[in-house]
Design a protein around this motif. Sequence first.
Motif, PDB file in Angstrom:
ATOM      1  N   UNK A   1      33.989  50.523  38.291  1.00 54.78           N
ATOM      2  CA  UNK A   1      33.993  51.115  36.950  1.00 54.78           C
ATOM      3  C   UNK A   1      35.148  52.072  36.700  1.00 54.78           C
ATOM      4  N   UNK A   2      35.688  52.707  37.723  1.00 53.68           N
ATOM      5  CA  UNK A   2      36.805  53.632  37.508  1.00 53.68           C
ATOM      6  C   UNK A   2      36.461  54.710  36.505  1.00 53.68           C
ATOM      7  N   UNK A   3      37.187  54.770  35.404  1.00 51.51           N
ATOM      8  CA  UNK A   3      36.955  55.784  34.368  1.00 51.51           C
ATOM      9  C   UNK A   3      35.838  55.392  33.415  1.00 51.51           C
ATOM     10  N   UNK A   4      35.353  54.168  33.505  1.00 47.06           N
ATOM     11  CA  UNK A   4      34.225  53.741  32.691  1.00 47.06           C
ATOM     12  C   UNK A   4      34.577  53.118  31.356  1.00 47.06           C
ATOM     13  N   UNK A   5      35.808  52.733  31.144  1.00 43.06           N
ATOM     14  CA  UNK A   5      36.223  52.150  29.868  1.00 43.06           C
ATOM     15  C   UNK A   5      35.411  50.923  29.476  1.00 43.06           C
TER      16      UNK A   5
ATOM     17  N   UNK B   1      32.545  49.974  30.855  1.00 42.31           N
ATOM     18  CA  UNK B   1      31.131  50.353  30.846  1.00 42.31           C
ATOM     19  C   UNK B   1      30.735  50.964  29.509  1.00 42.31           C
ATOM     20  N   UNK B   2      31.585  51.819  28.990  1.00 41.76           N
ATOM     21  CA  UNK B   2      31.319  52.462  27.700  1.00 41.76           C
ATOM     22  C   UNK B   2      31.232  51.417  26.595  1.00 41.76           C
ATOM     23  N   UNK B   3      32.185  50.495  26.585  1.00 40.77           N
ATOM     24  CA  UNK B   3      32.207  49.459  25.545  1.00 40.77           C
ATOM     25  C   UNK B   3      30.954  48.591  25.597  1.00 40.77           C
ATOM     26  N   UNK B   4      30.526  48.205  26.793  1.00 38.74           N
ATOM     27  CA  UNK B   4      29.321  47.387  26.934  1.00 38.74           C
ATOM     28  C   UNK B   4      28.071  48.161  26.524  1.00 38.74           C
ATOM     29  N   UNK B   5      27.999  49.415  26.919  1.00 32.69           N
ATOM     30  CA  UNK B   5      26.831  50.229  26.589  1.00 32.69           C
ATOM     31  C   UNK B   5      26.736  50.501  25.091  1.00 32.69           C
ATOM     32  N   UNK B   6      27.884  50.640  24.437  1.00 37.29           N
ATOM     33  CA  UNK B   6      27.870  50.891  22.987  1.00 37.29           C
ATOM     34  C   UNK B   6      27.327  49.694  22.214  1.00 37.29           C
ATOM     35  N   UNK B   7      27.387  48.519  22.809  1.00 40.07           N
ATOM     36  CA  UNK B   7      26.823  47.322  22.170  1.00 40.07           C
ATOM     37  C   UNK B   7      25.333  47.164  22.477  1.00 40.07           C
ATOM     38  N   UNK B   8      24.769  48.143  23.167  1.00 36.59           N
ATOM     39  CA  UNK B   8      23.338  48.118  23.421  1.00 36.59           C
ATOM     40  C   UNK B   8      22.939  47.569  24.768  1.00 36.59           C
ATOM     41  N   UNK B   9      23.917  47.289  25.607  1.00 36.05           N
ATOM     42  CA  UNK B   9      23.593  46.747  26.926  1.00 36.05           C
ATOM     43  C   UNK B   9      23.259  47.850  27.913  1.00 36.05           C
ATOM     44  N   UNK B  10      22.532  47.472  28.962  1.00 39.65           N
ATOM     45  CA  UNK B  10      22.278  48.370  30.083  1.00 39.65           C
ATOM     46  C   UNK B  10      23.364  48.086  31.106  1.00 39.65           C
ATOM     47  N   UNK B  11      24.112  49.120  31.490  1.00 38.91           N
ATOM     48  CA  UNK B  11      25.253  48.928  32.380  1.00 38.91           C
ATOM     49  C   UNK B  11      25.024  49.707  33.672  1.00 38.91           C
ATOM     50  N   UNK B  12      25.130  49.026  34.783  1.00 34.50           N
ATOM     51  CA  UNK B  12      25.055  49.651  36.094  1.00 34.50           C
ATOM     52  C   UNK B  12      26.485  49.822  36.591  1.00 34.50           C
ATOM     53  N   UNK B  13      26.891  51.057  36.799  1.00 34.76           N
ATOM     54  CA  UNK B  13      28.263  51.356  37.225  1.00 34.76           C
ATOM     55  C   UNK B  13      28.300  51.634  38.724  1.00 34.76           C
ATOM     56  N   UNK B  14      29.319  51.111  39.379  1.00 31.77           N
ATOM     57  CA  UNK B  14      29.537  51.427  40.788  1.00 31.77           C
ATOM     58  C   UNK B  14      31.031  51.500  41.049  1.00 31.77           C
ATOM     59  N   UNK B  15      31.384  52.299  42.034  1.00 32.83           N
ATOM     60  CA  UNK B  15      32.784  52.428  42.424  1.00 32.83           C
ATOM     61  C   UNK B  15      32.827  52.879  43.871  1.00 32.83           C
ATOM     62  N   UNK B  16      33.903  52.593  44.560  1.00 27.94           N
ATOM     63  CA  UNK B  16      34.055  53.001  45.948  1.00 27.94           C
ATOM     64  C   UNK B  16      34.267  54.504  46.097  1.00 27.94           C
ATOM     65  N   UNK B  17      34.757  55.138  45.047  1.00 31.42           N
ATOM     66  CA  UNK B  17      35.109  56.552  45.097  1.00 31.42           C
ATOM     67  C   UNK B  17      34.102  57.383  44.297  1.00 31.42           C
ATOM     68  N   UNK B  18      33.490  58.331  44.950  1.00 32.01           N
ATOM     69  CA  UNK B  18      32.485  59.177  44.318  1.00 32.01           C
ATOM     70  C   UNK B  18      33.064  59.945  43.126  1.00 32.01           C
ATOM     71  N   UNK B  19      34.278  60.433  43.259  1.00 31.61           N
ATOM     72  CA  UNK B  19      34.895  61.204  42.164  1.00 31.61           C
ATOM     73  C   UNK B  19      35.104  60.339  40.920  1.00 31.61           C
ATOM     74  N   UNK B  20      35.412  59.076  41.120  1.00 31.75           N
ATOM     75  CA  UNK B  20      35.583  58.179  39.971  1.00 31.75           C
ATOM     76  C   UNK B  20      34.243  57.910  39.298  1.00 31.75           C
ATOM     77  N   UNK B  21      33.198  57.815  40.089  1.00 35.11           N
ATOM     78  CA  UNK B  21      31.871  57.647  39.509  1.00 35.11           C
ATOM     79  C   UNK B  21      31.488  58.870  38.678  1.00 35.11           C
ATOM     80  N   UNK B  22      31.818  60.056  39.188  1.00 34.59           N
ATOM     81  CA  UNK B  22      31.552  61.284  38.429  1.00 34.59           C
ATOM     82  C   UNK B  22      32.360  61.300  37.142  1.00 34.59           C
TER      83      UNK B  22
END
Length: 127
Positions: A87-91, A93-114
């Motif tokens: 997901x990185x910065x979540x670009x 993920x945000x677009x999918x969620x704004x359309x009403x979807x449920x998005x599960x985000x994952x990333x190798x780096x904890x700071x990027x998830x934050x």
Amino acid sequence: LSQHGLKLHKVKHHYEVFFASGWAKAALPNRLRRYHKQRYTLFSKFDKGIKLDEEMWYSVTPEPIAKQQAKRVKSAEGGSVFVDSFCGAGGNSIALAKLGGFVLCSDLHRERLKSAQRNCQIYGVQR
């Protein structure tokens, strides 16, 4: 690597955006300043406190492209559960969620998830 006399150093740079009295462009390294001009293409709500690390500046999907991709995926899939594996910065993920979807985000780096979590909060799509 240590067997060959080499040392591995993990160096992470995380740049936070503060807009108290305008953008402190000098805080960005020279190699990232060209991306600064595109900040509102990357995130239209950039001034609200979007968090990006060095790699996210050039790897995030620009918002207009993420919106178009989300529309296509949503219509093609027909479902509303999505996994953004890197997901990185979540670009995206945000677009999918704004359309009403449920998005599960994952990333190798904890700071990027934050960062993605913070960016999703700014866009009002975090549950």
